[in-house]
Write a protein that holds these residues in place. Structure first.
Motif, short mmCIF file in Angstrom:
data_model
loop_
_atom_site.label_atom_id
_atom_site.label_comp_id
_atom_site.label_asym_id
_atom_site.label_seq_id
_atom_site.Cartn_x
_atom_site.Cartn_y
_atom_site.Cartn_z
N UNK A 5 0.88 -1.17 0.00
CA UNK A 5 0.00 0.00 0.00
C UNK A 5 0.92 1.21 0.00
N UNK A 6 1.04 1.87 -1.14
CA UNK A 6 1.93 3.02 -1.28
C UNK A 6 1.07 4.27 -1.44
N UNK A 7 1.36 5.28 -0.62
CA UNK A 7 0.54 6.48 -0.64
C UNK A 7 1.38 7.74 -0.44
N UNK A 8 0.78 8.85 -0.81
CA UNK A 8 1.29 10.17 -0.46
C UNK A 8 0.12 10.89 0.18
N UNK A 9 0.42 11.88 1.00
CA UNK A 9 -0.64 12.63 1.66
C UNK A 9 -0.23 14.09 1.75
N UNK A 10 -1.18 14.97 1.81
CA UNK A 10 -0.90 16.40 1.94
C UNK A 10 -1.49 16.93 3.25
N UNK A 11 -2.77 16.69 3.46
CA UNK A 11 -3.45 17.20 4.65
C UNK A 11 -3.77 16.12 5.67
N UNK A 12 -3.56 14.86 5.31
CA UNK A 12 -3.78 13.78 6.25
C UNK A 12 -4.92 12.84 5.91
N UNK A 13 -5.86 13.23 5.03
CA UNK A 13 -6.99 12.35 4.71
C UNK A 13 -6.52 11.11 3.97
N UNK A 14 -5.58 11.26 3.05
CA UNK A 14 -5.11 10.09 2.30
C UNK A 14 -4.33 9.15 3.22
N UNK A 15 -3.60 9.69 4.18
CA UNK A 15 -2.92 8.84 5.17
C UNK A 15 -3.95 8.07 5.99
N UNK A 16 -5.04 8.73 6.36
CA UNK A 16 -6.12 8.07 7.10
C UNK A 16 -6.71 6.94 6.26
N UNK A 55 -2.34 5.08 -3.73
CA UNK A 55 -3.32 6.14 -3.51
C UNK A 55 -2.65 7.45 -3.18
N UNK A 56 -3.24 8.51 -3.72
CA UNK A 56 -2.69 9.85 -3.51
C UNK A 56 -3.79 10.88 -3.70
N UNK A 57 -3.62 12.02 -3.03
CA UNK A 57 -4.60 13.09 -3.16
C UNK A 57 -4.31 13.97 -4.36
N UNK A 58 -5.32 14.71 -4.76
CA UNK A 58 -5.15 15.71 -5.82
C UNK A 58 -5.14 17.09 -5.15
N UNK A 59 -4.11 17.86 -5.43
CA UNK A 59 -4.03 19.25 -4.98
C UNK A 59 -3.52 20.07 -6.15
N UNK A 60 -4.21 21.14 -6.42
CA UNK A 60 -3.87 22.01 -7.54
C UNK A 60 -3.76 21.19 -8.83
N UNK A 61 -4.74 20.31 -9.02
CA UNK A 61 -4.94 19.52 -10.23
C UNK A 61 -3.94 18.39 -10.44
N UNK A 124 -12.47 13.00 -0.80
CA UNK A 124 -11.56 13.37 0.28
C UNK A 124 -12.26 14.09 1.41
N UNK A 125 -11.63 15.14 1.91
CA UNK A 125 -12.15 15.88 3.06
C UNK A 125 -11.78 17.35 2.95
N UNK A 126 -12.54 18.17 3.64
CA UNK A 126 -12.19 19.58 3.81
C UNK A 126 -11.54 19.67 5.18
N UNK A 127 -10.31 20.17 5.23
CA UNK A 127 -9.56 20.30 6.48
C UNK A 127 -9.04 21.73 6.60
N UNK A 128 -9.92 22.68 6.92
CA UNK A 128 -9.52 24.08 6.90
C UNK A 128 -8.40 24.43 7.88
N UNK A 129 -8.24 23.65 8.92
CA UNK A 129 -7.17 23.93 9.88
C UNK A 129 -5.78 23.77 9.26
N UNK A 130 -5.69 23.08 8.14
CA UNK A 130 -4.39 22.88 7.50
C UNK A 130 -4.18 23.80 6.29
N UNK A 131 -5.12 24.72 6.04
CA UNK A 131 -5.02 25.61 4.90
C UNK A 131 -4.46 26.97 5.28
N UNK A 132 -3.66 27.53 4.38
CA UNK A 132 -3.28 28.93 4.54
C UNK A 132 -4.36 29.77 3.85
#
Length: 187
Positions: A5-16, A55-61, A124-132
């Motif tokens: 199971x190989x993954x990348x994560x940005x905000x934590x949802x994909x790690x979850x 599995x990996x998330x999409x950020x900025x396309x 995925x998820x909305x995680x506003x605490x991790x957004x600038x």
């Protein structure tokens, strides 16, 4: 049977999600090897691997560079085993974003030259605490445009855990899960 199971994560949802997949895979009697492509410093041997879930998330396309680099650098080994690719995004959570979410996955597969046995979109998820500030504006005025979701309401998960479990177990057991849509909203 051993499953990577190989993954990348940005905000934590994909790690979850990856940890959830690890847990259900192990509970089903498989040996699971969980790796975060962000933490890799070299090549990973896939010699003893029978199946792969990527599995990996999409950020900025795009999916994270570490994930695409992992897939590209292991493409021959990945082609030799059964593989499932899960693309995690907010666009996948809404009917109006489905086509765009599939485009992100298709573009990543073209860039990496990966031809998985199965693929699926995962909401995925909305995680506003991790957004600038910039991220909050993009999420609210681009990604969630027209949706009845307000990032100011805090973390909101859209991942359909039951559908995800069914897809993963179907893949591991040999069922056909090609191009599965796991984007139903589940709160």
């Amino acid at each position: 049977m051993t499953v990577l199971i190989a993954f990348a994560t940005v905000e934590g949802q994909t790690a979850k999600i990856a940890n959830f997949i690890n847990d259900i895979t192990t509970a089903a009697g498989y040996t699971a090897n969980l790796i975060n492509t962000d933490a890799l410093t070299g090549q990973v041997s896939l010699d003893s691997i029978d199946q792969v879930i990527l599995l990996a998330p999409v950020h900025q396309r795009r999916h994270p560079k570490s994930f695409e680099a992992f897939v590209s650098s292991h493409k021959e080994a990945l082609a030799a085993v059964k593989s499932l690719v899960l693309s995690v995004s907010l666009k996948a959570a809404f009917a109006s974003g489905q086509e765009e979410a599939w485009d992100y996955l298709t573009e990543m597969l073209l860039r990496t030259n990966l031809k998985p046995d199965a693929s699926a979109l995962v909401a995925g998820a909305v995680r506003p605490e991790s957004y600038d500030y910039f991220d909050k504006e993009i999420i609210q005025h681009v990604v969630l445009l027209g949706q009845k979701v307000n990032p100011k309401d805090g973390t909101q998960e859209f991942t359909d855990w039951d559908a995800l479990q069914s897809t993963v177990m179907g893949f591991l057991d040999g069922s056909d899960v090609t191009n599965t849509d796991l984007s139903q909203i589940s709160r």
